[in-house]
Design a protein around this motif. Sequence first.
Motif, PDB file in Angstrom:
ATOM      1  N   LEU A   1       1.490  11.210  -9.931  1.00 39.70           N
ATOM      2  CA  LEU A   1       1.888  10.385 -10.668  1.00 39.70           C
ATOM      3  C   LEU A   1       2.845  10.114 -12.013  1.00 39.70           C
ATOM      4  O   LEU A   1       1.733  10.255 -12.874  1.00 39.70           O
ATOM      5  N   ASP A   2       3.822   9.836 -11.383  1.00 46.70           N
ATOM      6  CA  ASP A   2       4.667   9.503 -13.142  1.00 46.70           C
ATOM      7  C   ASP A   2       4.093   8.409 -13.319  1.00 46.70           C
ATOM      8  O   ASP A   2       3.357   7.187 -13.507  1.00 46.70           O
TER       9      ASP A   2
ATOM     10  N   GLU B   1      -7.468  17.677  -1.391  1.00 50.39           N
ATOM     11  CA  GLU B   1      -5.379  17.539  -0.327  1.00 50.39           C
ATOM     12  C   GLU B   1      -5.859  18.612   0.439  1.00 50.39           C
ATOM     13  O   GLU B   1      -6.132  19.791   0.453  1.00 50.39           O
ATOM     14  N   THR B   2      -5.029  18.353   2.084  1.00 50.34           N
ATOM     15  CA  THR B   2      -4.807  18.742   2.633  1.00 50.34           C
ATOM     16  C   THR B   2      -3.938  18.415   4.131  1.00 50.34           C
ATOM     17  O   THR B   2      -4.000  16.928   4.094  1.00 50.34           O
ATOM     18  N   VAL B   3      -2.772  19.073   3.971  1.00 45.52           N
ATOM     19  CA  VAL B   3      -1.490  18.958   4.630  1.00 45.52           C
ATOM     20  C   VAL B   3      -1.354  19.107   5.637  1.00 45.52           C
ATOM     21  O   VAL B   3      -1.092  20.598   6.170  1.00 45.52           O
ATOM     22  N   PHE B   4      -0.190  18.368   7.037  1.00 44.69           N
ATOM     23  CA  PHE B   4      -0.037  19.224   7.772  1.00 44.69           C
ATOM     24  C   PHE B   4       1.351  19.549   8.325  1.00 44.69           C
ATOM     25  O   PHE B   4       1.962  18.698   7.462  1.00 44.69           O
ATOM     26  N   ASP B   5       1.364  21.357   8.296  1.00 45.34           N
ATOM     27  CA  ASP B   5       2.726  21.677   7.740  1.00 45.34           C
ATOM     28  C   ASP B   5       3.963  21.422   8.828  1.00 45.34           C
ATOM     29  O   ASP B   5       4.876  20.809   8.424  1.00 45.34           O
TER      30      ASP B   5
ATOM     31  N   THR C   1       7.349  19.936   1.714  1.00 52.96           N
ATOM     32  CA  THR C   1       8.157  19.952   0.954  1.00 52.96           C
ATOM     33  C   THR C   1       8.032  18.693  -0.089  1.00 52.96           C
ATOM     34  O   THR C   1       8.701  18.413  -1.119  1.00 52.96           O
ATOM     35  N   TYR C   2       7.174  17.740  -0.223  1.00 54.32           N
ATOM     36  CA  TYR C   2       6.606  16.579  -0.872  1.00 54.32           C
ATOM     37  C   TYR C   2       6.525  17.572  -2.283  1.00 54.32           C
ATOM     38  O   TYR C   2       5.466  18.072  -2.283  1.00 54.32           O
ATOM     39  N   SER C   3       6.662  16.037  -3.620  1.00 57.32           N
ATOM     40  CA  SER C   3       5.492  17.203  -4.292  1.00 57.32           C
ATOM     41  C   SER C   3       4.372  16.571  -4.223  1.00 57.32           C
ATOM     42  O   SER C   3       3.997  16.000  -3.693  1.00 57.32           O
ATOM     43  N   ARG C   4       3.884  16.812  -5.521  1.00 56.80           N
ATOM     44  CA  ARG C   4       2.490  16.600  -5.451  1.00 56.80           C
ATOM     45  C   ARG C   4       2.541  15.170  -5.395  1.00 56.80           C
ATOM     46  O   ARG C   4       1.076  14.067  -5.126  1.00 56.80           O
TER      47      ARG C   4
ATOM     48  N   ARG D   1       0.900   9.099  -2.967  1.00 60.19           N
ATOM     49  CA  ARG D   1       0.986   8.405  -2.490  1.00 60.19           C
ATOM     50  C   ARG D   1       0.917   8.150  -0.810  1.00 60.19           C
ATOM     51  O   ARG D   1       0.341   7.235  -0.050  1.00 60.19           O
ATOM     52  N   VAL D   2       1.331   9.771   0.157  1.00 58.14           N
ATOM     53  CA  VAL D   2       1.375   9.217   0.971  1.00 58.14           C
ATOM     54  C   VAL D   2      -0.478   9.014   1.901  1.00 58.14           C
ATOM     55  O   VAL D   2      -1.342   8.686   2.707  1.00 58.14           O
ATOM     56  N   LYS D   3      -1.489   9.798   0.772  1.00 57.00           N
ATOM     57  CA  LYS D   3      -2.791  10.369   1.067  1.00 57.00           C
ATOM     58  C   LYS D   3      -3.063   8.313   1.144  1.00 57.00           C
ATOM     59  O   LYS D   3      -4.006   7.761   1.357  1.00 57.00           O
ATOM     60  N   VAL D   4      -2.365   7.526   0.119  1.00 58.66           N
ATOM     61  CA  VAL D   4      -2.958   5.615  -0.459  1.00 58.66           C
ATOM     62  C   VAL D   4      -2.252   5.373   1.057  1.00 58.66           C
ATOM     63  O   VAL D   4      -2.890   3.969   1.160  1.00 58.66           O
ATOM     64  N   ALA D   5      -1.224   5.790   1.845  1.00 60.57           N
ATOM     65  CA  ALA D   5      -0.467   4.965   2.576  1.00 60.57           C
ATOM     66  C   ALA D   5      -2.045   5.186   3.530  1.00 60.57           C
ATOM     67  O   ALA D   5      -2.216   4.592   4.690  1.00 60.57           O
ATOM     68  N   GLN D   6      -2.286   6.175   4.082  1.00 60.04           N
ATOM     69  CA  GLN D   6      -3.306   6.457   5.289  1.00 60.04           C
ATOM     70  C   GLN D   6      -4.317   5.945   5.112  1.00 60.04           C
ATOM     71  O   GLN D   6      -5.160   5.388   5.813  1.00 60.04           O
ATOM     72  N   ALA D   7      -4.656   6.111   3.862  1.00 56.48           N
ATOM     73  CA  ALA D   7      -5.860   5.081   3.647  1.00 56.48           C
ATOM     74  C   ALA D   7      -5.818   3.412   3.375  1.00 56.48           C
ATOM     75  O   ALA D   7      -6.477   2.775   4.121  1.00 56.48           O
TER      76      ALA D   7
END
Length: 318
Positions: free
Chosen positions: A175-176, A97-101, A144-147, A152-158
Amino acid sequence: MTAPTTAPPPGPASTAMVEVEACSRWFGDVVAVSEVSFTLQAGVTALLGPNGAGKSTLLRLLCGLVAPARGTVRVLGRDPRRDIEVHRDLGLVPQQETVFDRLTALELVETCALLRGVADPRDAAAAALAAVELDPGDRRHLPTYSRGMRQRVKVAQAIVHDPAVLVLDEPLTGLDPRQRRHMTDLFHHLGDRGRCVVVSSHVLEEVERFGSDVLVIVQGRLAAEGDYRAIRDLMDDRPHRIRIRTDRPHEVAGRLLAAGTVLGLEVTGPDAVVVETDRVHDLRRTVAVVARDAEAHLWEVAPLDDDLDSVFRYLVGR
């Protein structure tokens, strides 16, 4: 629940969408994948194995992120390492996981859509985020997002470019339970629409929810593939354990021993017998006759080791 639809649907479900033939990959003296071969069609396939078994390396091979030392990989008939165009039809959820600040979720997914040539990247990004139950209008930056939200953002970009082949490495981490259920439904929705969805996991409960099509990888080798119940049926060197519930367990046990259809048995309670047999079909026929002759009520005949947990422990321990 609706996934974005920006790419044309793939070919017929009978066509192999992923082909791996005699594929090996090593890093120094460490063999990560060894002589693995399989083909995948449309639908959801689970890649199961313990940590360190080679799952992530195999998925990276499918996406062209590493090259096989030996063997070949084909995605939609093309080499993902050499043919960059195949990546327009390929989606990846990496384990790392790498996110853009300084980006919001919408900005990140929109950028991914733009890089993949989606005609309307903003609308496609909004649809992809909605498909994973995230608000496209959320202006918070990704750190600022939770893990679970970042996952889920990673799934969305895929899925934003509606790929024909979707590769997901441990996508349910963080995920819960409700989100896991929703994500599993999304994967099946995509598979039902003719996409080839490959999901890796080391969690047996997750794999059982993905479906019965399983690739089991152990120490870099493909230990088994197919429906895990069929895999269990092929384990001829391991007896099946079956529980029989009846109101006359001792009488039923004695008659089963006399019939010769069991290798061993144990009366485990006032209404239960557990038997071991390598003749499952004969036992199922015999137990009804035995119960009738013993004037016993037969309440249950249930396998104790036809689940994925039993199959997995057997394959890892061989």
